[in-house]
Design an enzyme around this catalytic site. Structure first.
Site, PDB file in Angstrom:
ATOM      1  N   SER A  83       9.630  43.192  30.262  1.00  0.00           N
ATOM      2  CA  SER A  83      10.044  41.895  30.808  1.00  0.00           C
ATOM      3  C   SER A  83       8.895  40.947  31.137  1.00  0.00           C
ATOM      4  O   SER A  83       9.097  39.735  31.188  1.00  0.00           O
ATOM      5  CB  SER A  83      10.903  42.102  32.062  1.00  0.00           C
ATOM      6  OG  SER A  83      10.215  42.891  33.008  1.00  0.00           O
ATOM      7  N   LYS A 112      11.416  35.050  31.937  1.00  0.00           N
ATOM      8  CA  LYS A 112      12.093  34.141  32.868  1.00  0.00           C
ATOM      9  C   LYS A 112      12.180  32.696  32.381  1.00  0.00           C
ATOM     10  O   LYS A 112      13.059  31.942  32.809  1.00  0.00           O
ATOM     11  CB  LYS A 112      11.392  34.183  34.227  1.00  0.00           C
ATOM     12  CG  LYS A 112      11.626  35.452  35.025  1.00  0.00           C
ATOM     13  CD  LYS A 112      12.994  35.457  35.672  1.00  0.00           C
ATOM     14  CE  LYS A 112      13.113  36.559  36.712  1.00  0.00           C
ATOM     15  NZ  LYS A 112      14.413  36.516  37.414  1.00  0.00           N
TER      16      LYS A 112
END
Length: 403
Positions: free
Chosen positions: A300, A51
């Site tokens: 992720s 992110k």
């Protein structure tokens, strides 16, 4: 429209804060799936997740005035840390609204980057609504977690790194929550090589993109229920939805139980801590209808708190029959406990816990209930231990086990 020039620019900007995570070839997953599997370990990023890429790039596109007003974001954790880290790098104030269910570790890590954290709502969508309300009331600049072309472009730099390192990649598996990562990765991958197949992977309990694809437009799920908190999103991004429709080749949904055993696989075979949302693409490998292909699974993030970690490990061991509990009724006479323990030991079973209750019946031939939690090598070993007890005249019953 997103262009190749946008992604090239983002790649240079993101390099200032993001680690270029090298692909890791997985012998284990390659052998078990029949493909050449590579892992893209974004769990090794500075903030523990990808992110930071989208957050930093988005903030880089803002004007000095927009940054000076202060930034606000809503997130289940990883976007929060990305925004907080990027805001600190730019010297901006950051306010982060997080669901009340967010693991404490993610809350504390976000605060450690200097952000003000507000816990509001049970899921991301409720937190986002409150964050946008605050943005309007106090003039903050809202940094979307996924439904924004600039954010998606920043996330797409992952595809640039993948193709640079593995030019002949056939499949890229990407986790899907709101769709920002999937938008960036799939759009750039198709620009670089239209033959690359990009597969989105969602938790079955929060499959908002699959439902939206079936409807032909973004839809909102009535509720979400998954242990993959980072992808527990009810509605995919409406702005980025056309990119997803165009560039995502297929969607695989994964059950929570599959994430639990995938966690064990990652820890035991790669010594990596990967959070449940990051494990989606690992669990999806066995569902991929391809053989002999070069496949990249994007991990992720790795921001999992210790309590969740211990729970996932425990449930994973149970699911793999590495830990199981049985109960047997014994005659109330000396030596029976030793006899049962000896039978288990002869089969190389390891007793983890034992409960000996002498008062379950007045029938002395079956008066003692022995409940035993045993560590085994797997299903075959468990079966062997139970059969050994049966041959000795016992009637072992399998019990629900919680360590």
């Amino acid at each position: 429209m997103l262009t190749l020039n946008d992604f090239e620019k983002a790649t240079e900007v993101v390099k200032k804060v993001a680690i270029e995570t090298p692909l890791t070839y997985s012998d284990y997953f390659s052998d078990t799936t029949g493909n050449k599997v590579y892992l893209k370990p974004e769990n090794m990023q500075k903030t523990g997740a990808y992110k930071i890429r989208g957050a930093y790039y988005k903030i880089s596109t803002l004007t000095d005035e927009e940054r000076s007003k202060g930034l606000i974001a809503a997130s289940a954790g990883n976007h929060a840390q990305g925004v907080a880290y990027a805001a600190k790098a730019y010297g901006c104030k950051a306010v982060i609204v997080m669901p009340a269910t967010t693991p404490l570790m993610k809350v504390n890590r976000t605060k450690s980057y200097g952000a003000e954290v507000i816990l509001k709502g049970d899921v991301y969508d409720e937190s986002a609504a409150y964050a946008m309300k605050l943005a309007e009331e106090k003039g903050y600049t809202f940094i979307p977690p996924f439904d924004d072309p600039d954010v998606a472009t920043g996330q797409g730099t992952i595809a640039m790194e993948i193709v640079k390192e593995l030019p002949l990649v056939d499949y890229i598996l990407v986790p899907v929550g709101g769709g920002g990562l999937a938008t960036g990765v799939s759009t750039l991958a198709k620009m670089l090589n239209p033959k690359i197949k990009v597969i989105g992977v969602e938790p079955a309990g929060a499959a908002c993109l699959k439902a939206s694809f079936e409807a032909g437009k973004p839809v909102t799920l009535p509720n979400v229920n998954t242990i993959a908190d980072g992808t527990a999103v009810k509605t995919p991004g409406s702005v980025i939805f056309p990119y997803l429709q165009k560039n995502i080749d297929d969607i695989i949904t994964v059950e929570d139980e599959e994430l639990i055993v995938a966690y064990l696989d990652m820890v035991e075979n790669h010594k990596m801590v990967v959070e449940n949302s990051g494990l989606l693409t690992v669990a999806a490998l066995k569902h991929l209808k391809a053989k002999g292909k070069k496949v990249v699974s994007i991990l992720s993030g790795g921001n999992m708190d210790i309590i969740t970690m211990s729970s996932v490990i425990q449930h994973g061991l149970i699911a793999r029959d590495r830990i199981f509990t049985i109960s047997v009724l014994l005659p109330d006479k000396p030596g029976e406990l030793v006899r049962v323990a000896s039978l288990i030991a002869e089969e190389q079973g390891n007793v983890v816990r034992l409960d000996h209750n002498q008062f379950v019946s007045i029938n002395r031939s079956a008066a003692v209930e022995l409940t035993i939690t045993i560590e085994a090598f797997g299903t075959e070993h468990k079966t062997k231990i139970i059969n050994s007890l049966k041959k000795a005249g016992y009637d072992p019953r399998t019990e629900n086990v919680m360590m």
